[in-house]
Design a protein around this motif. Sequence first.
Motif, short mmCIF file in Angstrom:
data_model
loop_
_atom_site.label_atom_id
_atom_site.label_comp_id
_atom_site.label_asym_id
_atom_site.label_seq_id
_atom_site.Cartn_x
_atom_site.Cartn_y
_atom_site.Cartn_z
N ILE A 174 0.84 -1.20 0.00
CA ILE A 174 0.00 0.00 0.00
C ILE A 174 0.88 1.25 0.00
CG2 ILE A 174 -1.67 1.33 1.37
CD1 ILE A 174 -2.90 -1.34 2.21
N ARG A 221 1.09 4.28 -2.81
CA ARG A 221 0.93 5.68 -2.41
C ARG A 221 2.14 6.52 -2.81
NH1 ARG A 221 -1.48 4.48 3.57
NH2 ARG A 221 -3.64 4.10 2.94
N THR A 229 -4.54 11.25 -8.92
CA THR A 229 -5.82 11.23 -8.22
C THR A 229 -6.52 9.89 -8.40
OG1 THR A 229 -6.02 13.62 -8.60
CG2 THR A 229 -8.03 12.43 -7.99
N TYR A 254 -4.65 7.33 -6.26
CA TYR A 254 -5.00 7.52 -4.84
C TYR A 254 -6.41 6.98 -4.54
CZ TYR A 254 -1.12 10.24 -2.94
OH TYR A 254 0.10 10.64 -2.46
N PHE A 255 -7.36 7.25 -5.44
CA PHE A 255 -8.72 6.75 -5.24
C PHE A 255 -8.73 5.22 -5.26
CE2 PHE A 255 -12.85 5.36 -6.91
CZ PHE A 255 -13.69 5.91 -5.95
N GLY A 257 -7.18 3.77 -2.18
CA GLY A 257 -8.09 4.02 -1.06
C GLY A 257 -9.21 3.00 -1.01
N SER A 274 -7.68 -0.31 -0.08
CA SER A 274 -7.28 -0.30 1.33
C SER A 274 -8.45 -0.62 2.25
CB SER A 274 -6.68 1.06 1.68
OG SER A 274 -6.25 1.09 3.00
N THR A 275 -9.67 -0.28 1.83
CA THR A 275 -10.83 -0.58 2.68
C THR A 275 -11.16 -2.07 2.69
OG1 THR A 275 -12.41 -0.22 0.88
CG2 THR A 275 -11.86 1.69 2.27
#
Length: 118
Positions: free
Chosen positions: A9, A13, A55, A58-59, A62, A65-66
């Motif tokens: 992760i 990033r 962007t 990153y989205f 994200g 990551s959840t």
Amino acid sequence: MMAKYSNKINKIRTFALSLIFIGFIVMYGGIFFRTSPAIMTTFMILGLLFIIASTVVYFWIGMLSTKTIQVVCPSCGKPTKMLGRVDMCMHCNEPLTLDPQLAGKEFDETYNRKRNQK
């Protein structure tokens, strides 16, 4: 010599952050072509595309990551997120695995590849 490993992760990033800086550098490169509006505009749009790509990355990370598994690192005791069969602790770079077959083996990122899973 052992290769430097880090959490997946965090790698993604870092890649997204580098896209932002590359976008700014490309935009600043457009300043050298102030006499040619077409070339300058091309550099500005290209830089903007790098930032938009950042962007999107990153989205994506994200959202990914959840869905990750959160474990407590046995070495430092802090919670960390794991992607795949093997990963590194985000805090202390301790190798982690949830696969009992890989416990005790030397860390290798190739364990995450589909063709190696049996």
